[in-house]
Design an enzyme around this catalytic site. Structure first.
Site, short mmCIF file in Angstrom:
data_model
loop_
_atom_site.label_atom_id
_atom_site.label_comp_id
_atom_site.label_asym_id
_atom_site.label_seq_id
_atom_site.Cartn_x
_atom_site.Cartn_y
_atom_site.Cartn_z
N HIS A 151 -1.82 12.93 13.68
CA HIS A 151 -1.45 11.62 13.17
C HIS A 151 -1.36 11.68 11.64
O HIS A 151 -2.09 12.42 10.99
CB HIS A 151 -2.47 10.56 13.59
N GLU A 152 -0.46 10.87 11.09
CA GLU A 152 -0.17 10.84 9.65
C GLU A 152 0.34 12.18 9.12
O GLU A 152 0.35 12.41 7.91
CB GLU A 152 -1.39 10.39 8.82
N GLU B 221 -0.97 0.56 16.81
CA GLU B 221 -2.05 0.05 15.97
C GLU B 221 -1.56 -1.06 15.05
O GLU B 221 -2.33 -1.97 14.71
CB GLU B 221 -2.67 1.19 15.15
N ASN C 5 0.80 -1.22 0.00
CA ASN C 5 0.00 0.00 0.00
C ASN C 5 0.83 1.27 0.00
O ASN C 5 0.30 2.35 -0.15
CB ASN C 5 -0.94 0.02 1.22
N GLU D 162 -10.71 13.48 11.71
CA GLU D 162 -10.09 12.79 10.59
C GLU D 162 -10.32 13.63 9.35
O GLU D 162 -11.45 13.77 8.88
CB GLU D 162 -10.68 11.38 10.41
#
Length: 701
Positions: A481-482, A506, A191, A413
């Protein structure tokens, strides 16, 4: 006339010779010089040993003459700086910032353009950056590539992850530099492999060890209005060169003078513990930009999260997708799926658990509408960050939490749509202010929208900082995050209280991290700032949470406790389900006790990829906490507790792996013992394979 010519010749020889600057302790020596063609170079030694061989500096520009050669030194200057500053939160209550500086001002003969290079030499390494003053000959320019080199002195051992424009979520590799090319394909997952830019490209912070025992770390500091730097390796000559993240057009950066780049950093020591203790990255960032920081508080939290990660529950409210646009859906008329986790009853249960055990906040993911569409069914919807699902009463739940002395933690998100987030940001933050939220976990999962932009390009870097600044106006702390890996900006904006930006816990539900993962992260990812690693998983067999998920956490239970000490963060989550903590209530006591803010940190043992042992003193008491994490081979420690106050007595509670513990075969085997200790006490403790230990040391009054 002859005297003038002679003087000019002497001056020319002076500028051609190396300009040097040393660290305050004299161990680090930085040398700058120009090649015969006017190419800027630098090199570096530590205690007389070469660290960086001659390496070139400069830029390739788009449609313009490169800034690589034909330079002459206009002037140079040296200075010394020393201060002690107090972080809002941190691994210690005071930080020494002491360096010697060399500023070299250059002029390119061919174009009359000006470029300065500023070097700061610390006891633990060097930071340097490019500076472009206001000038007629260079006002606006486009970077095709930054050509900063880091020439290594040999085929070092390295702990690395592939260079990437969009993710840092890789498992680490340990290899010689010459082996990176061969191992690269193995490290790429399906991915993310499309984003890897080079068969020898790696990310920073890059940790290395030489054959003669030097530990070297390459990274950057103060990444502002600039693209993130990867490193591309010439594996025949062992020379790394900077490789900036491009934008959708392939350009690497757009700069206006006056401007400056982030700092490029080289840390070095013959003791791995000094790399962990270094505050060079923080020191290279600007002082705190916020006038009032009283509202910024370290946080220990739980959350409605792990059950979704394991697949037991869902973020989405319904499985019956409507046939019209989701922003027109009446969610009270669709059928709930029965697995939606962010519901009133469950959130109240988490609030009750947090209040009972002294946690500050409860994170709730999946509270807002739109998750059905985002999970890949349609791409015509983005979140608005203000509209809750019917089973999440935002006012009632916040009132319930506040009545029990607990706050809810917001979740945003963004689905990678930075423009949409900025469009809704003011309303989202105002909603948080209305209901008493003071912290937000933001996420950037997926491709950055518009398509073609990257997570680490200049424009997206600017977005992350914009979100932090806007949050500060609303007295909101950010846990991103990310997003881009941190580079010490938490000194300037301490409301940036956490980041993910690496493989966190995670992944233990997705197949697992290598057991040595958490013995590397403090040398790499954590160099730029704290990580929301989300530790504390007690039920290591994920199938006991979700029968359809057969993953296993690659850690012993005792090691999960140790992570609260070895993986520093002012934002720490107890990530497991409440019922699992109730099953192991005696071990859970350590998580309840361990602080998230410290007045002193002592690094007792360290070897990247092998083990880390850290002792930290609570910022608000005389209590100490010790943590050790080890790799798949385990580790035996012999600790002298000479960091304790010599005039005080303490009781140590030791949470250790049992004799038969093993991350694969017996991960939940642990022992808890107590004993009286003082500054002369020696402890011999053994961490199992993939294990560790944790100790709370409380003063006896």
């Amino acid at each position: 006339m002859r005297k003038i010519i002679l003087l000019m010749s002497i001056l020319a020889m002076h500028w051609a010779a190396a300009q040097q600057q040393t660290s305050p302790d004299g161990n680090v020596v930085l040398s700058f010089s120009l090649k015969a063609d006017g190419t800027p170079t630098y090199k570096m030694t530590y205690k007389g040993k070469p660290v960086i061989n001659e390496s070139t500096l400069g830029f390739t520009l788009k449609k313009e003459e490169p800034l690589t050669n034909h330079f002459k030194v206009v002037s140079d200057s040296k200075s010394t700086f020393k201060e002690t500053w107090k972080p809002v939160w941190g691994e210690e209550k005071e930080i020494l910032n002491h360096y010697n500086e060399l500023l070299v001002q250059l002029k390119q003969d061919k174009t009359n353009r000006l470029m300065n290079i500023r070097f700061r030499v610390y006891n633990e390494g060097v930071g340097f950056r490019y500076e472009f003053p206001t000038q007629k000959e260079l006002t606006y320019f486009v970077i095709a590539e930054e050509n900063t080199q880091f020439a290594m002195t040999g085929d070092h051992t390295a702990w690395w992850i592939p260079g990437d424009y969009d993710t840092q979520e890789y498992d680490y590799n340990e290899s010689k530099l010459s082996e990176i090319r061969g191992l690269m394909k193995q490290s790429m997952t399906d991915n993310v492999s499309q984003y890897v830019f080079s068969p020898t490209g790696v990310q920073t912070a890059l940790m290395m060890k030489t054959k003669d025992g030097l530990y070297i770390n390459l990274h950057e500091a103060a990444l502002v209005d600039y693209a993130l730097m990867n490193l591309n390796l010439d594996d025949k000559n062992f020379i790394f060169q900077s490789w900036l993240t491009p934008d959708a057009k392939g350009d690497k950066g757009y700069l206006y003078t006056p401007t400056k780049t982030p700092w490029r950093t080289v840390m070095v020591s013959d003791d791995a513990r000094n790399i962990l203790a270094s505050r060079l990255i923080l020191n290279l960032n600007d002082p705190c930009a916020l006038a009032d920081t009283s509202w910024i508080k370290p946080v220990k939290y739980i959350g409605v999260w792990w059950e979704m990660i394991t697949g037991k529950s869902s973020w989405a409210y319904t499985d019956d997708l409507p046939t019209i646009k989701l922003d027109e859906v009446d969610y009270t008329k669709v059928k709930p799926n029965g697995t939606h986790a962010a519901n009133n009853d469950k959130v109240r249960h988490y609030i009750d658990f947090a209040a009972k055990h002294g946690f500050d906040q409860v994170l709730v993911e999946g509270w807002n509408v739109g998750w059905e569409d985002w999970f890949g069914h349609r791409k015509d919807y983005v979140f608005d960050f203000v509209t809750p699902y019917p089973d999440f009463d935002i006012k009632a739940l916040n009132d319930y939490a506040h009545a029990k002395g607990v706050k809810l933690m917001m979740h945003h998100e963004t689905s990678g749509s930075t423009r949409n987030y900025e469009r809704h940001m003011k309303a989202a933050y105002e909603l948080m202010n209305k209901y008493g939220y003071n912290s937000v976990k933001s996420g950037y999962v997926g491709d950055i929208l518009p398509i073609g932009e990257h997570h680490y390009s200049q424009a997206t870097i600017n977005h992350y900082l914009y979100a932090i600044k806007e949050a500060a106006k609303h007295k909101i702390m950010v846990n991103a995050h990310e997003a881009v890996r941190p580079t010490g900006l938490c000194r300037t904006y301490p409301n940036l209280i956490g980041n993910e930006s690496a493989r966190g816990t995670e992944y233990e539900a997705f197949g697992g991290n290598k057991p040595f993962h958490t013995t590397i992260l403090p040398f790499t990812r954590l160099q730029g700032g704290p990580m929301d690693y989300t530790p504390g998983i007690f039920e290591t067999e994920v199938k006991n949470v979700n029968p359809n998920n057969t993953s296993q956490v690659r850690s012993t239970l005792a090691k999960q406790l140790a992570l609260y000490v070895t993986m520093y963060s002012p934002l720490q989550m107890a990530a497991d389900l409440p019922e699992n903590y109730e099953r192991f209530a005696d071990a859970f006591q350590f998580i309840k006790d361990v602080p998230v803010d410290w007045q002193e940190s002592v690094y007792l043992e360290a070897e990247p990829g092998r083990y880390i042992t850290v002792a930290r003193k609570d910022k608000h008491s005389d209590n100490w906490y010790v943590g050790n994490t080890s790799n798949e081979n385990g580790h035996t420690s012999e600790l002298l507790l000479n960091f304790l106050d010599k005039n005080k007595k303490y009781e140590a509670t030791i949470y250790a792996d049992a004799k038969n513990a093993d991350w694969q075969t017996n991960p939940k085997a642990y022992t808890i013992t107590k004993q009286k200790v003082n500054a002369k006490t020696k402890l011999k403790l053994t961490a199992a394979k993939g294990g560790g230990y944790a100790i709370s040391i409380k003063e006896i009054k």
